[in-house]
Design an enzyme around this catalytic site. Structure first.
Site, PDB file in Angstrom:
ATOM      1  N   ASP A  51      31.397  -8.422 -22.152  1.00  0.00           N
ATOM      2  CA  ASP A  51      31.320  -7.385 -23.182  1.00  0.00           C
ATOM      3  C   ASP A  51      32.498  -7.495 -24.135  1.00  0.00           C
ATOM      4  OD1 ASP A  51      30.351  -4.717 -24.299  1.00  0.00           O
ATOM      5  OD2 ASP A  51      32.423  -4.258 -23.738  1.00  0.00           O
ATOM      6  N   TYR A  56      38.127  -4.815 -30.737  1.00  0.00           N
ATOM      7  CA  TYR A  56      39.089  -5.388 -29.803  1.00  0.00           C
ATOM      8  C   TYR A  56      39.869  -6.519 -30.471  1.00  0.00           C
ATOM      9  CZ  TYR A  56      36.158  -2.966 -26.347  1.00  0.00           C
ATOM     10  OH  TYR A  56      35.438  -2.032 -25.636  1.00  0.00           O
ATOM     11  N   LYS A  82      29.419  -4.536 -29.991  1.00  0.00           N
ATOM     12  CA  LYS A  82      29.275  -3.147 -30.431  1.00  0.00           C
ATOM     13  C   LYS A  82      29.157  -3.037 -31.941  1.00  0.00           C
ATOM     14  CE  LYS A  82      31.809  -1.728 -26.340  1.00  0.00           C
ATOM     15  NZ  LYS A  82      32.379  -3.029 -25.933  1.00  0.00           N
ATOM     16  N   GLY A 232      36.403   1.620 -17.268  1.00  0.00           N
ATOM     17  CA  GLY A 232      37.517   2.526 -16.993  1.00  0.00           C
ATOM     18  C   GLY A 232      37.528   3.070 -15.589  1.00  0.00           C
ATOM     19  N   VAL A 233      37.186   2.237 -14.585  1.00  0.00           N
ATOM     20  CA  VAL A 233      37.071   2.743 -13.220  1.00  0.00           C
ATOM     21  C   VAL A 233      38.413   3.182 -12.630  1.00  0.00           C
ATOM     22  CG1 VAL A 233      34.953   1.552 -12.591  1.00  0.00           C
ATOM     23  CG2 VAL A 233      37.143   0.380 -12.323  1.00  0.00           C
ATOM     24  N   PHE A 234      39.508   2.722 -13.220  1.00  0.00           N
ATOM     25  CA  PHE A 234      40.824   3.154 -12.742  1.00  0.00           C
ATOM     26  C   PHE A 234      41.360   4.354 -13.527  1.00  0.00           C
ATOM     27  CE2 PHE A 234      41.353  -1.536 -11.525  1.00  0.00           C
ATOM     28  CZ  PHE A 234      40.898  -1.317 -10.233  1.00  0.00           C
ATOM     29  N   ASN A 235      40.534   4.914 -14.429  1.00  0.00           N
ATOM     30  CA  ASN A 235      40.937   6.090 -15.222  1.00  0.00           C
ATOM     31  C   ASN A 235      42.290   5.895 -15.899  1.00  0.00           C
ATOM     32  OD1 ASN A 235      39.130   8.082 -12.996  1.00  0.00           O
ATOM     33  ND2 ASN A 235      38.810   8.188 -15.203  1.00  0.00           N
ATOM     34  N   SER A 236      42.376   4.811 -16.670  1.00  0.00           N
ATOM     35  CA  SER A 236      43.592   4.439 -17.421  1.00  0.00           C
ATOM     36  C   SER A 236      44.743   4.009 -16.523  1.00  0.00           C
ATOM     37  CB  SER A 236      44.049   5.569 -18.347  1.00  0.00           C
ATOM     38  OG  SER A 236      43.067   5.874 -19.308  1.00  0.00           O
ATOM     39  N   GLY A 237      44.454   3.703 -15.273  1.00  0.00           N
ATOM     40  CA  GLY A 237      45.459   3.083 -14.425  1.00  0.00           C
ATOM     41  C   GLY A 237      45.788   3.798 -13.147  1.00  0.00           C
ATOM     42  N   ALA A 240      44.614   2.661  -9.786  1.00  0.00           N
ATOM     43  CA  ALA A 240      45.147   1.368  -9.358  1.00  0.00           C
ATOM     44  C   ALA A 240      46.606   1.480  -8.926  1.00  0.00           C
ATOM     45  CB  ALA A 240      45.018   0.347 -10.480  1.00  0.00           C
TER      46      ALA A 240
END
Length: 339
Positions: A51, A56, A82, A232-237, A240
């Site tokens: 993607d 970007y 996009k 964004g599975v780490f919600n901006s970090g 992690a």
């Protein structure tokens, strides 16, 4: 790697996919060599869905992804990009700060109309150097990015003519699927109640921590046959790093409440012998409405480390243990949350 279908289309994507924002220099410089090494690592890991977006690196990520995929058999991968921002050249040194380091010399204009979407696709072809784009996402429509007043204008553009462009591109075989690429749930619900879309790239709103998509969006996706691609599975970090000093949630320093929730989640994961990042990466795929989880990085080692975490066995009851500490994003106001 296993694959899942996008909506009711014939298109299938790998359960883990690659997001190219980092290749455009998001927050830190990414050299061409590092970009190609990271893409090589993704390909070696079995990822076959990539993607990108004009935004970007202001065209840089599309160029790099296209260069990498040039010699790959075209039917061996799925590519999305996009629409919604048109790039226009500016003098060197006059590029606004969009958090990209050493981007190309362009600025952006938001436009979700028929003509702008058609132009954006042509420009993306040129940057990618490829003759087919599989999925188009309408990028950053919504109050979260624009605020209520501006978004009313942009949403009217999309509904009055932009969706017509996307439908023409799909019915003509130019693309195979289209949808939204956003950071909020409300605009997804609003568009889906007025139009049928194939997929939504949703960042940060269906994660181990943030369950904003659960109450209304997931049931509507099931009803309408719309797939989610979760970014964004780490919600901006913070999922992690854990609740360390300076940890970020939703692009901003995490509040005490969020750090407390994540601290409790971290202990649950630790008690089960795993880092918190492992359930964070795997949680969205427990839902049949999720087609893929997007991994974004500009470092091969980071990509390989995350892929290793996806192989750790996690039972359904392990995910259930985190539910008492989840949250729902607060209602959007009239102003943009993230410009």
């Amino acid at each position: 790697m296993q694959k899942r279908k996008i909506g009711r289309t014939y298109l299938s994507v790998t359960e883990y996919s690659f997001g190219a924002a980092g290749l455009g220099g998001l927050y830190r410089e990414c050299t061409r060599e590092a970009a190609m090494e990271t893409l090589d690592a993704a390909w070696a890991a079995g990822i076959r869905y990539f993607d990108a977006a004009p935004y970007y690196g202001l065209g840089l990520a599309e160029r790099r992804v296209g260069d990498f995929l040039q010699d790959k058999p075209r039917d061996s991968f799925v590519l999305s990009t996009k629409v919604g921002r048109l790039l226009h050249p500016v003098p060197e040194g006059a590029v606004p700060d969009y958090s990209y380091v050493k981007p190309l010399n362009f600025d952006v204009t938001f436009d979700y109309s028929y003509d702008a979407i058609m132009r954006s696709v042509e420009f993306s072809y040129a940057r990618l150097g490829l003759n087919r784009i599989d999925i188009l996402y309408v990028h950053d429509i919504g109050v979260y990015t624009h605020g209520a007043a501006k978004n009313a204008v942009f949403l009217r553009q999309l509904m009055d003519s932009g969706l017509k462009a996307l439908e023409e591109l799909k019915s003509g075989g130019v693309i195979s699927a289209y949808g939204l690429g956003v950071n909020e749930v409300p605009v997804c619900l609003e568009v889906m109640r007025r139009a049928d879309i194939d997929c939504i790239l949703l960042a940060g709103r269906y994660t181990l921590l943030d369950r904003s998509a659960v109450a209304e969006l997931l049931p509507l996706c099931e009803k309408k046959g719309t797939s989610l691609v979760v970014g964004g599975v780490f919600n901006s970090g913070i999922l992690a790093t854990g609740p360390v000093e300076g940890a970020h949630f939703d692009y901003m320093p995490a509040s005490e409440d969020v750090r407390t929730r994540v601290g409790a989640m971290e202990k649950i994961a630790r008690d089960r012998g795993m880092p918190l990042a492992a359930p964070a990466l795997q949680f969205p795929l427990a839902s049949p409405q999720v087609a893929s989880v997007l991994l974004g990085t500009a470092k091969p080692a980071s990509l390989e480390r995350n892929m290793e975490l996806t192989r750790q066995k996690i039972a359904a009851e392990d995910f259930a243990a985190f539910e008492p500490y989840t949250l729902v994003a607060p209602e959007l106001g009239l102003e943009a949350v993230r410009a």
